[in-house]
Design a protein around this motif. Sequence first.
Motif, PDB file in Angstrom:
ATOM      1  N   ALA A   1     -48.197  37.497  11.467  1.00  0.00           N
ATOM      2  CA  ALA A   1     -49.670  37.816  11.592  1.00  0.00           C
ATOM      3  C   ALA A   1     -49.602  36.995  12.927  1.00  0.00           C
ATOM      4  O   ALA A   1     -50.720  37.383  13.919  1.00  0.00           O
ATOM      5  CB  ALA A   1     -50.420  36.959  10.560  1.00  0.00           C
ATOM      6  N   ASP A   2     -49.036  35.925  13.187  1.00  0.00           N
ATOM      7  CA  ASP A   2     -49.025  35.192  14.144  1.00  0.00           C
ATOM      8  C   ASP A   2     -48.651  35.895  15.534  1.00  0.00           C
ATOM      9  O   ASP A   2     -48.858  36.168  16.504  1.00  0.00           O
ATOM     10  CB  ASP A   2     -48.315  33.794  14.180  1.00  0.00           C
ATOM     11  N   VAL A   3     -47.190  36.783  15.105  1.00  0.00           N
ATOM     12  CA  VAL A   3     -46.947  37.473  16.330  1.00  0.00           C
ATOM     13  C   VAL A   3     -47.938  38.676  16.728  1.00  0.00           C
ATOM     14  O   VAL A   3     -48.008  38.899  17.718  1.00  0.00           O
ATOM     15  CB  VAL A   3     -45.465  38.178  16.083  1.00  0.00           C
ATOM     16  N   ARG A   4     -48.385  39.097  15.650  1.00  0.00           N
ATOM     17  CA  ARG A   4     -49.416  40.090  15.837  1.00  0.00           C
ATOM     18  C   ARG A   4     -50.511  39.768  16.834  1.00  0.00           C
ATOM     19  O   ARG A   4     -50.762  40.370  17.612  1.00  0.00           O
ATOM     20  CB  ARG A   4     -49.941  40.753  14.586  1.00  0.00           C
ATOM     21  N   ASP A   5     -50.907  38.592  16.387  1.00  0.00           N
ATOM     22  CA  ASP A   5     -52.173  38.148  17.209  1.00  0.00           C
ATOM     23  C   ASP A   5     -51.723  37.745  18.629  1.00  0.00           C
ATOM     24  O   ASP A   5     -52.508  37.869  19.885  1.00  0.00           O
ATOM     25  CB  ASP A   5     -52.529  36.611  16.633  1.00  0.00           C
ATOM     26  N   ARG A   6     -50.430  37.543  18.892  1.00  0.00           N
ATOM     27  CA  ARG A   6     -49.931  37.056  20.290  1.00  0.00           C
ATOM     28  C   ARG A   6     -49.706  38.479  20.997  1.00  0.00           C
ATOM     29  O   ARG A   6     -49.746  38.546  22.309  1.00  0.00           O
ATOM     30  CB  ARG A   6     -48.926  36.215  20.350  1.00  0.00           C
ATOM     31  N   THR A   7     -49.304  39.539  20.320  1.00  0.00           N
ATOM     32  CA  THR A   7     -48.690  40.825  20.954  1.00  0.00           C
ATOM     33  C   THR A   7     -49.654  41.768  20.792  1.00  0.00           C
ATOM     34  O   THR A   7     -49.388  42.669  21.527  1.00  0.00           O
ATOM     35  CB  THR A   7     -47.318  41.081  20.118  1.00  0.00           C
ATOM     36  N   GLY A   8     -50.513  41.924  20.068  1.00  0.00           N
ATOM     37  CA  GLY A   8     -51.604  42.920  19.564  1.00  0.00           C
ATOM     38  C   GLY A   8     -50.888  43.965  18.950  1.00  0.00           C
ATOM     39  O   GLY A   8     -51.506  45.275  18.853  1.00  0.00           O
ATOM     40  N   LEU A   9     -49.739  43.828  18.543  1.00  0.00           N
ATOM     41  CA  LEU A   9     -49.030  44.834  17.717  1.00  0.00           C
ATOM     42  C   LEU A   9     -49.345  44.638  15.995  1.00  0.00           C
ATOM     43  O   LEU A   9     -49.130  43.712  15.586  1.00  0.00           O
ATOM     44  CB  LEU A   9     -47.566  44.890  17.487  1.00  0.00           C
ATOM     45  N   PRO A  10     -50.081  45.964  15.517  1.00  0.00           N
ATOM     46  CA  PRO A  10     -50.275  45.728  14.214  1.00  0.00           C
ATOM     47  C   PRO A  10     -49.179  45.668  13.403  1.00  0.00           C
ATOM     48  O   PRO A  10     -48.138  46.266  13.830  1.00  0.00           O
ATOM     49  CB  PRO A  10     -51.213  47.144  13.840  1.00  0.00           C
ATOM     50  N   VAL A  11     -49.277  44.924  12.258  1.00  0.00           N
ATOM     51  CA  VAL A  11     -47.983  44.623  11.366  1.00  0.00           C
ATOM     52  C   VAL A  11     -47.910  45.530  10.225  1.00  0.00           C
ATOM     53  O   VAL A  11     -48.941  45.677   9.487  1.00  0.00           O
ATOM     54  CB  VAL A  11     -47.927  43.149  11.115  1.00  0.00           C
ATOM     55  N   VAL A  12     -46.737  46.086  10.050  1.00  0.00           N
ATOM     56  CA  VAL A  12     -46.615  46.751   8.475  1.00  0.00           C
ATOM     57  C   VAL A  12     -45.349  46.046   7.708  1.00  0.00           C
ATOM     58  O   VAL A  12     -44.406  45.656   8.509  1.00  0.00           O
ATOM     59  CB  VAL A  12     -46.159  48.299   8.755  1.00  0.00           C
ATOM     60  N   THR A  13     -45.650  45.693   6.704  1.00  0.00           N
ATOM     61  CA  THR A  13     -44.496  44.712   5.718  1.00  0.00           C
ATOM     62  C   THR A  13     -44.514  45.064   4.379  1.00  0.00           C
ATOM     63  O   THR A  13     -45.629  45.690   4.007  1.00  0.00           O
ATOM     64  CB  THR A  13     -44.698  43.426   6.112  1.00  0.00           C
ATOM     65  N   GLU A  14     -43.495  45.036   3.817  1.00  0.00           N
ATOM     66  CA  GLU A  14     -43.263  45.556   2.428  1.00  0.00           C
ATOM     67  C   GLU A  14     -43.809  44.677   1.310  1.00  0.00           C
ATOM     68  O   GLU A  14     -43.695  43.552   1.560  1.00  0.00           O
ATOM     69  CB  GLU A  14     -41.809  45.799   2.128  1.00  0.00           C
ATOM     70  N   VAL A  15     -44.523  45.188   0.252  1.00  0.00           N
ATOM     71  CA  VAL A  15     -44.847  44.440  -0.771  1.00  0.00           C
ATOM     72  C   VAL A  15     -44.064  44.884  -2.002  1.00  0.00           C
ATOM     73  O   VAL A  15     -43.983  46.239  -2.191  1.00  0.00           O
ATOM     74  CB  VAL A  15     -46.307  44.489  -1.090  1.00  0.00           C
ATOM     75  N   LEU A  16     -43.407  43.833  -2.838  1.00  0.00           N
ATOM     76  CA  LEU A  16     -42.584  44.432  -4.020  1.00  0.00           C
ATOM     77  C   LEU A  16     -43.327  44.244  -5.115  1.00  0.00           C
ATOM     78  O   LEU A  16     -42.738  44.686  -6.387  1.00  0.00           O
ATOM     79  CB  LEU A  16     -41.551  43.241  -3.859  1.00  0.00           C
ATOM     80  N   SER A  17     -44.302  43.492  -5.437  1.00  0.00           N
ATOM     81  CA  SER A  17     -44.766  43.104  -6.661  1.00  0.00           C
ATOM     82  C   SER A  17     -46.467  43.197  -6.586  1.00  0.00           C
ATOM     83  O   SER A  17     -47.005  42.829  -5.682  1.00  0.00           O
ATOM     84  CB  SER A  17     -44.412  41.889  -7.103  1.00  0.00           C
TER      85      SER A  17
END
Lengths: 354, 354, 354, 354
Positions: free
Chosen positions: D159-175
């Motif tokens: 989330a922090d890197v997203r805020d600094r780069t402007g790149l939306p984030v996709v990440t896996e959820v397992l449960s």
Amino acid sequence: MSLMVIVMSPDATADDVDAVVAAVESAGGEASVGRLSVAGGSGRTFIGVTGDLALIDALRIDEMRGVGRVRRVSTSYKLVSREHRTERSTVEVGGVTIGPGTFTLIAGPCAVESAAQTTEAAQIARSAGATMLRGGAFKPRTSPYAFQGLGEAGLKILADVRDRTGLPVVTEVLSVRDVELVASYADMLQIGTRSMQNFPLLQAVGAAGRPVLLKRGMMNTIEEWLMAAEYIARAGTLDIVLCERGIRTFEPATRNTLDIAAVPLAQHLSHLPVIVDPSHSGGRRDLVAPLSRAAVAAGADGVIIDVHPRPEQARCDGGQALTGPELLPLARQLDDLTTVLGRTTAAPRYRLAG
Amino acid sequence: MSLMVIVMSPDATADDVDAVVAAVESAGGEASVGRLSVAGGSGRTFIGVTGDLALIDALRIDEMRGVGRVRRVSTSYKLVSREHRTERSTVEVGGVTIGPGTFTLIAGPCAVESAAQTTEAAQIARSAGATMLRGGAFKPRTSPYAFQGLGEAGLKILADVRDRTGLPVVTEVLSVRDVELVASYADMLQIGTRSMQNFPLLQAVGAAGRPVLLKRGMMNTIEEWLMAAEYIARAGTLDIVLCERGIRTFEPATRNTLDIAAVPLAQHLSHLPVIVDPSHSGGRRDLVAPLSRAAVAAGADGVIIDVHPRPEQARCDGGQALTGPELLPLARQLDDLTTVLGRTTAAPRYRLAG
Amino acid sequence: MSLMVIVMSPDATADDVDAVVAAVESAGGEASVGRLSVAGGSGRTFIGVTGDLALIDALRIDEMRGVGRVRRVSTSYKLVSREHRTERSTVEVGGVTIGPGTFTLIAGPCAVESAAQTTEAAQIARSAGATMLRGGAFKPRTSPYAFQGLGEAGLKILADVRDRTGLPVVTEVLSVRDVELVASYADMLQIGTRSMQNFPLLQAVGAAGRPVLLKRGMMNTIEEWLMAAEYIARAGTLDIVLCERGIRTFEPATRNTLDIAAVPLAQHLSHLPVIVDPSHSGGRRDLVAPLSRAAVAAGADGVIIDVHPRPEQARCDGGQALTGPELLPLARQLDDLTTVLGRTTAAPRYRLAG
Amino acid sequence: MSLMVIVMSPDATADDVDAVVAAVESAGGEASVGRLSVAGGSGRTFIGVTGDLALIDALRIDEMRGVGRVRRVSTSYKLVSREHRTERSTVEVGGVTIGPGTFTLIAGPCAVESAAQTTEAAQIARSAGATMLRGGAFKPRTSPYAFQGLGEAGLKILADVRDRTGLPVVTEVLSVRDVELVASYADMLQIGTRSMQNFPLLQAVGAAGRPVLLKRGMMNTIEEWLMAAEYIARAGTLDIVLCERGIRTFEPATRNTLDIAAVPLAQHLSHLPVIVDPSHSGGRRDLVAPLSRAAVAAGADGVIIDVHPRPEQARCDGGQALTGPELLPLARQLDDLTTVLGRTTAAPRYRLAG
């Protein structure tokens, strides 16, 4: 613990070898150098590597200068391995034992539909000498438009039938969210084929204080199956029974291809009991008998069979469910085979069958 | 004869239907139109098609306007099917019968290496009650650098051992060129797994006047296997024995995955006898016994097992060959299973074993 | 030349190691002993082995006392490997070059049905810029009841069309018996997917004095494919073009699954040119364009596409054949992609297309 | 809604047909009878059936007297089908669009290891023109002894890197347990290949109010993939992007076999965008470029690529991660291909790249 063997190419220099060793050590691994003489050739150097799997994975060794081939020789499971426990294990479920020397028949409906249907199925199972009852309350269905099971109402029915028939119950749990609930009703928790690599679920059932029936993923290797068992074992229990239920292949005539060789192989690699599901692997009623007989003959510690009083009205996989008149002669045949092969069948079968 | 069912899409017009019918007829096929009522819907039209496979294949039906799905329902084999002959067949090879009611043990070396090795292997086979001798003179090897077999010298050895032991010989033929030669020495011609779709070879062995052992292609479906048998049957003989020897899957722990369900399925679809090769499917000595027992239990009409007096010196697949001390107890166990399952073992076994 | 690595178990004794070394040497192999230190452990001994594949196969090493795991590290092909020839090869067929730097379009009917149909197909191919003509005279058909091809009459038609269009001809040969005949008409001999492990046929085409198009077996690994090429190479020619045409998987939506990664991999392991058959892999007309584009993008040296003037009347695989109006825009698109990727298309295309 | 076609055998009587119709209706289905004329034969009767999948499954039709073959023709997905929405959909993720007409590059580390590593990876991604950031905080690992991810700490970093780069984030959820947590940090929720049939999880992410990236199960068919998407759609969102990432086959040279044909096929059957993961399918760095190019050429709406500033130190799948110097030229090449194929690349790429 992991073990890799790196074979350097014929023209690898001493510097190339040193670079690989340095890379391995930079990743916290240990390396040791050996040499292979090659028939009529100049020979090859190779490097043995040990360390953490994740880190070893990350080494760009195969791309380093002078590197020929990289081969891994690993054991990624320990607690469930024969190295950890030399003797084959016996798992006890509500007074019923599953393991070497005996043969356990588990039977029941694919899905719990009603108290009446489940009771009738349990009576069929019991009279055939089954010592455990199977039945699904939470059903994983490929299509969202298919019957999804009765949920807790189904669990209540199973517990009630268990109390009246004396047959311990095994039923599937689909979600971490439901583990506690299912464990409060069931004697054994089942991990279905589609959940074999649902790692949070494996950890949750491992900590639930109940024995676990771990079905092999239809898309998973025997080694991955044992690693899934290791997840459960590390979470707290070694009361795990493995269940071979067929793998996905190119053959369309059966729903899946029963990997009968997986029975002796899993028993060779692991100390855990191994049973077979002849109903879901073939997906055809006419294959249940031959596949069950093959399972006993291959050394399986038991089979788990779908039964239904009225398959034509079943809400799930009726096409593979047996009726009482079909199960009884099969059970008798399995007893005969078990005896010929020098094994006894789980004692409770006869008491219950009386 | 082929049979296709074309399901039109909900919005298909009468003209769309007429166009499909016209296309089918233009290709020499016959079409007939039906209608399916859909629960709470407007229903769907479908078209049944019959005619020549090759032509039907060429119809661009799936791309025609208004066409929803196209499904084929075909039988591409006739002579080997149960529809052609309701009763299961028995094949006789040099006085030995293979088929329903009996169980036939075939054993011998993977490859003929010498007169001494073949003779010793035949004695092991015979003393275990085997009634036929297997042995390869022409070996299909994946690598051109592997041992390719002794050729005609190997055939001579097999014929000589046959004359001295009374065991009929089955051996593989790899090329149309060699069919006559092999047929002049062998009692039964074997089509190996890599040749199952070598159609000119199938036709040549079918016309050679010898019974044929047709191994299933490791990459072929049961239906393709039966179509390969149909090639042989049309060429002149129905003395064909099918042999399941494992299929290729993602599982790396075994060389191939024995498709045990293929035994009852092939017997259900075809009247031909079906045997199992437990040696080549697993590729591991320790799997031969459990897979052989599973084969009997599943209803196989026999097994074909690799034996070698000194596996550690075998020039081909020694890792899976059994020695005498390994084969004998297994053969006894197979007899016991056969008896329990209400079948008798081929009579000659006892005479020869004496 | 073969290379095996035997990892001894932790409790292996010096005698165990000596016994393995003795066994290896008894089989004519060479062994050398090394040692792996294991993180926080007592370490493991391993033994490197080289020698003859067939003999090494026969060693019962995996069952010897003290042996842990056995791993093979082998190259079973040499002449076709990058180690034998570092630079990628170019194969010339009747003046047309196939190989690095260019992109070759081969097109024609799946089966030769008549002079008219073949001529029209060749005109479609030529006008689209194809530089070679494909067409089957001997057709391997799964069902004996399907169209089997015109045989020599088909070869005459192909040769005649070649003479009138200037397009060199590639056509399949099914049997050793027919190699000389086919070679007398064709410019390039094709080994079909079902014949990839027909070893006598591979040797015969290798000695026939014509370049060879070797299709990958639908259930064969890339390594087995290269070993099949090695059979051809050892028989006399390195003018071999590899053709990826899809492998058999569990996915039913396509006839086979195009293994697009096999293109860069085969080019990495072998110096031979690699082309793609987008028609037979997908088995659907609508997939030919996207799969052809993917082939160029992945680095294929060419594609071989089914075309037919009237697919709805084709006697074989009409469902996947393209018409002129479908092939032309695709060919233009492939040219554009080729250019963007910095490759030129085979010069003759433009001359012939004129 | 389900659709079955039952083909009666030639000798079926009118009573047989009536019995089947009665059985269908007893299960709440609807039946309608049709007739197929057979070339030179007496013809066959067939019965079309519609109703509830689970109930139809249970009909013992294939065993009823007079029944020949049973074929199902079903659509088990609706909301995600082209029949439901004719136009291909575009999914928006934090201002980035994925869908027809554009090409989206998603890049980032396989696993989030630290703020520094993630920031560097994001800078590599951004400078190459990527418009979204991938990164795993919860890692599904086959072995319990492998690195399992940083969990919430990893989400915070993303989330922090997203805020600094402007790149939306996709990440896996397992449960299911973690869906709310992951949704509170991520712009898009990823369902991994091992979770594709984790039905409770599919339902939970469908209700989480975030767009979903649904990876194809490595052993699941395209139809099962679309049914999994249907689970998500029914739970509340059609903002679903499908991701082909390779399937499990017998080929050992790659981790999985990229099913490139699945891209056009899924786009043909469903209106959802389809992207490709060239990193996990091949599992080899040297295959990322050719597989990415093939994906664009086949019509993929984007690719998702593993990048790492120092792959040799990566804790997960470093062997397939690209560095900046490797990603940049590839991204440029993908732009060129996209342009040649008449598509534009997602606008934001240029702004961010500036």
